[in-house]
Design a protein around this motif. Sequence first.
Motif, PDB file in Angstrom:
ATOM      1  N   HIS A   1       0.807  -1.223   0.000  1.00 36.53           N
ATOM      2  CA  HIS A   1       0.000   0.000   0.000  1.00 36.53           C
ATOM      3  C   HIS A   1       0.835   1.265   0.000  1.00 36.53           C
ATOM      4  O   HIS A   1       0.398   2.305  -0.506  1.00 36.53           O
ATOM      5  N   ASP A   2       2.051   1.196   0.544  1.00 36.34           N
ATOM      6  CA  ASP A   2       2.884   2.393   0.646  1.00 36.34           C
ATOM      7  C   ASP A   2       3.976   2.453  -0.414  1.00 36.34           C
ATOM      8  O   ASP A   2       4.872   3.296  -0.345  1.00 36.34           O
ATOM      9  N   ASN A   3       3.895   1.587  -1.399  1.00 37.58           N
ATOM     10  CA  ASN A   3       4.896   1.578  -2.473  1.00 37.58           C
ATOM     11  C   ASN A   3       4.499   2.617  -3.531  1.00 37.58           C
ATOM     12  O   ASN A   3       3.406   2.523  -4.110  1.00 37.58           O
ATOM     13  N   PRO A   4       5.363   3.599  -3.829  1.00 35.21           N
ATOM     14  CA  PRO A   4       5.014   4.624  -4.824  1.00 35.21           C
ATOM     15  C   PRO A   4       4.676   4.052  -6.191  1.00 35.21           C
ATOM     16  O   PRO A   4       3.982   4.703  -6.984  1.00 35.21           O
ATOM     17  N   VAL A   5       5.151   2.846  -6.507  1.00 37.98           N
ATOM     18  CA  VAL A   5       4.884   2.261  -7.822  1.00 37.98           C
ATOM     19  C   VAL A   5       3.392   1.965  -7.994  1.00 37.98           C
ATOM     20  O   VAL A   5       2.927   1.785  -9.126  1.00 37.98           O
ATOM     21  N   HIS A   6       2.636   1.966  -6.907  1.00 41.82           N
ATOM     22  CA  HIS A   6       1.178   1.787  -6.994  1.00 41.82           C
ATOM     23  C   HIS A   6       0.565   2.805  -7.955  1.00 41.82           C
ATOM     24  O   HIS A   6      -0.295   2.460  -8.792  1.00 41.82           O
ATOM     25  N   GLN A   7       0.998   4.046  -7.856  1.00 43.54           N
ATOM     26  CA  GLN A   7       0.459   5.084  -8.741  1.00 43.54           C
ATOM     27  C   GLN A   7       0.867   4.843 -10.194  1.00 43.54           C
ATOM     28  O   GLN A   7       0.096   5.112 -11.120  1.00 43.54           O
ATOM     29  N   ARG A   8       2.059   4.326 -10.398  1.00 43.66           N
ATOM     30  CA  ARG A   8       2.502   4.016 -11.761  1.00 43.66           C
ATOM     31  C   ARG A   8       1.629   2.925 -12.370  1.00 43.66           C
ATOM     32  O   ARG A   8       1.249   2.999 -13.546  1.00 43.66           O
ATOM     33  N   TYR A   9       1.295   1.922 -11.556  1.00 46.35           N
ATOM     34  CA  TYR A   9       0.445   0.851 -12.067  1.00 46.35           C
ATOM     35  C   TYR A   9      -0.941   1.377 -12.433  1.00 46.35           C
ATOM     36  O   TYR A   9      -1.534   0.940 -13.424  1.00 46.35           O
ATOM     37  N   LEU A  10      -1.463   2.301 -11.646  1.00 48.18           N
ATOM     38  CA  LEU A  10      -2.749   2.909 -11.986  1.00 48.18           C
ATOM     39  C   LEU A  10      -2.667   3.645 -13.316  1.00 48.18           C
ATOM     40  O   LEU A  10      -3.572   3.546 -14.161  1.00 48.18           O
ATOM     41  N   ARG A  11      -1.581   4.359 -13.530  1.00 50.57           N
ATOM     42  CA  ARG A  11      -1.420   5.088 -14.792  1.00 50.57           C
ATOM     43  C   ARG A  11      -1.248   4.137 -15.971  1.00 50.57           C
ATOM     44  O   ARG A  11      -1.664   4.446 -17.096  1.00 50.57           O
ATOM     45  N   MET A  12      -0.654   2.985 -15.733  1.00 49.36           N
ATOM     46  CA  MET A  12      -0.452   2.019 -16.805  1.00 49.36           C
ATOM     47  C   MET A  12      -1.763   1.419 -17.286  1.00 49.36           C
ATOM     48  O   MET A  12      -1.881   1.030 -18.461  1.00 49.36           O
ATOM     49  N   GLY A  13      -2.753   1.299 -16.389  1.00 46.89           N
ATOM     50  CA  GLY A  13      -4.024   0.702 -16.778  1.00 46.89           C
ATOM     51  C   GLY A  13      -4.553  -0.347 -15.819  1.00 46.89           C
ATOM     52  O   GLY A  13      -5.596  -0.948 -16.077  1.00 46.89           O
ATOM     53  N   PHE A  14      -3.846  -0.579 -14.706  1.00 46.70           N
ATOM     54  CA  PHE A  14      -4.381  -1.447 -13.667  1.00 46.70           C
ATOM     55  C   PHE A  14      -5.385  -0.657 -12.825  1.00 46.70           C
ATOM     56  O   PHE A  14      -5.312   0.571 -12.727  1.00 46.70           O
ATOM     57  N   ARG A  15      -6.297  -1.373 -12.196  1.00 46.83           N
ATOM     58  CA  ARG A  15      -7.217  -0.742 -11.240  1.00 46.83           C
ATOM     59  C   ARG A  15      -7.161  -1.510  -9.929  1.00 46.83           C
ATOM     60  O   ARG A  15      -6.883  -2.714  -9.904  1.00 46.83           O
ATOM     61  N   ASP A  16      -7.428  -0.810  -8.839  1.00 41.98           N
ATOM     62  CA  ASP A  16      -7.469  -1.459  -7.540  1.00 41.98           C
ATOM     63  C   ASP A  16      -8.683  -2.372  -7.461  1.00 41.98           C
ATOM     64  O   ASP A  16      -9.817  -1.945  -7.714  1.00 41.98           O
ATOM     65  N   TYR A  17      -8.454  -3.615  -7.108  1.00 46.56           N
ATOM     66  CA  TYR A  17      -9.552  -4.568  -6.920  1.00 46.56           C
ATOM     67  C   TYR A  17      -9.941  -4.622  -5.446  1.00 46.56           C
ATOM     68  O   TYR A  17     -11.109  -4.553  -5.107  1.00 46.56           O
ATOM     69  N   ARG A  18      -8.946  -4.765  -4.582  1.00 47.14           N
ATOM     70  CA  ARG A  18      -9.204  -4.735  -3.150  1.00 47.14           C
ATOM     71  C   ARG A  18      -7.893  -4.489  -2.421  1.00 47.14           C
ATOM     72  O   ARG A  18      -6.810  -4.693  -2.964  1.00 47.14           O
ATOM     73  N   GLN A  19      -8.005  -4.005  -1.190  1.00 44.86           N
ATOM     74  CA  GLN A  19      -6.853  -3.865  -0.310  1.00 44.86           C
ATOM     75  C   GLN A  19      -6.976  -4.926   0.770  1.00 44.86           C
ATOM     76  O   GLN A  19      -8.048  -5.116   1.359  1.00 44.86           O
ATOM     77  N   THR A  20      -5.910  -5.649   1.008  1.00 43.49           N
ATOM     78  CA  THR A  20      -5.964  -6.781   1.911  1.00 43.49           C
ATOM     79  C   THR A  20      -4.798  -6.774   2.881  1.00 43.49           C
ATOM     80  O   THR A  20      -3.734  -6.240   2.576  1.00 43.49           O
ATOM     81  N   VAL A  21      -5.012  -7.336   4.039  1.00 40.56           N
ATOM     82  CA  VAL A  21      -3.950  -7.475   5.038  1.00 40.56           C
ATOM     83  C   VAL A  21      -2.935  -8.494   4.549  1.00 40.56           C
ATOM     84  O   VAL A  21      -3.286  -9.513   3.952  1.00 40.56           O
ATOM     85  N   VAL A  22      -1.665  -8.230   4.785  1.00 43.72           N
ATOM     86  CA  VAL A  22      -0.612  -9.205   4.515  1.00 43.72           C
ATOM     87  C   VAL A  22       0.284  -9.261   5.742  1.00 43.72           C
ATOM     88  O   VAL A  22       0.603  -8.234   6.343  1.00 43.72           O
ATOM     89  N   ARG A  23       0.654 -10.484   6.135  1.00 40.48           N
ATOM     90  CA  ARG A  23       1.480 -10.677   7.313  1.00 40.48           C
ATOM     91  C   ARG A  23       2.692 -11.528   6.966  1.00 40.48           C
ATOM     92  O   ARG A  23       2.649 -12.350   6.044  1.00 40.48           O
ATOM     93  N   VAL A  24       3.757 -11.326   7.733  1.00 37.53           N
ATOM     94  CA  VAL A  24       4.903 -12.235   7.710  1.00 37.53           C
ATOM     95  C   VAL A  24       4.872 -12.999   9.017  1.00 37.53           C
ATOM     96  O   VAL A  24       4.859 -12.409  10.098  1.00 37.53           O
ATOM     97  N   LEU A  25       4.840 -14.324   8.897  1.00 39.72           N
ATOM     98  CA  LEU A  25       4.774 -15.196  10.059  1.00 39.72           C
ATOM     99  C   LEU A  25       6.035 -16.018  10.179  1.00 39.72           C
ATOM    100  O   LEU A  25       6.632 -16.389   9.186  1.00 39.72           O
ATOM    101  N   ALA A  26       6.410 -16.299  11.410  1.00 31.42           N
ATOM    102  CA  ALA A  26       7.560 -17.164  11.667  1.00 31.42           C
ATOM    103  C   ALA A  26       7.107 -18.374  12.470  1.00 31.42           C
ATOM    104  O   ALA A  26       6.337 -18.254  13.419  1.00 31.42           O
ATOM    105  N   ARG A  27       7.571 -19.540  12.054  1.00 35.86           N
ATOM    106  CA  ARG A  27       7.349 -20.762  12.851  1.00 35.86           C
ATOM    107  C   ARG A  27       8.423 -20.764  13.933  1.00 35.86           C
ATOM    108  O   ARG A  27       9.627 -20.868  13.627  1.00 35.86           O
TER     109      ARG A  27
END
Length: 230
Positions: A200-226
């Motif tokens: 969500h905080d990657n500036p390339v997000h705006q570049r992808y929007l300009r290229m022709g992608f659209r936001d479908y959904r925003q979702t939680v992502v986690r890094v887990l350790a066993r």
Amino acid sequence: MGYDTAVLDHIFWQALTGPHACYASGSGGARRYVDGFSPIIAFADPARPDFDGLRDVCKAGEHFYCDSWQGPAPEGWQIELESSMFRMVWAGACPDTDTAPQAIPLTAEHAPQALALAQLCKPGPFGLRTIELGEYWGIFEDGQLIAMAGERLRAAGLCEISGVCTHPTAQGRGLAPALIRKLLRRQILRGDTPFLHVMHDNPVHQRYLRMGFRDYRQTVVRVLARTADL
């Protein structure tokens, strides 16, 4: 192009139990990519994650990315990072031409260079065998891999663009967008809908929007350790 939104909503699970089942391990309502591929786990129902299904296939010290799950970590697991990402779907036209004709398909002999570039650029979870999950294309100069992009998750009518990297010494030359458009063209011509993920905080997000992608959904992502073998 067409796809089922229910498939896209649960794309990690759909990939790991569908086209990529041969690269997965786990049981019940949990799957992971086997060691060597992208360190990702998925649950059939993120609201009721089946960690017991991972008991025999994850060992202490391993780290995994997980999409959509938001509950507390069970015994033997630790949440190391929580953020969010956009799932984006291509909404533009098919590129008219191959925009990266100089790119070559990456094969097993290129895997060490691909992993090294991913470790440098940190596009997301990536393993030595990730390039086996789909088409990966790379641009080389003087024998060095300086840019790459490829395909990771896939399910009915859908194919993810992933592993987009440009070496710091080669940035600003439009190599990554050219590789993305190359993949877009190839995927669309075979009838797939392209999609990708971006933090969500990657500036390339705006570049992808300009290229022709659209936001479908925003979702939680986690890094887990066993943290322990139970």
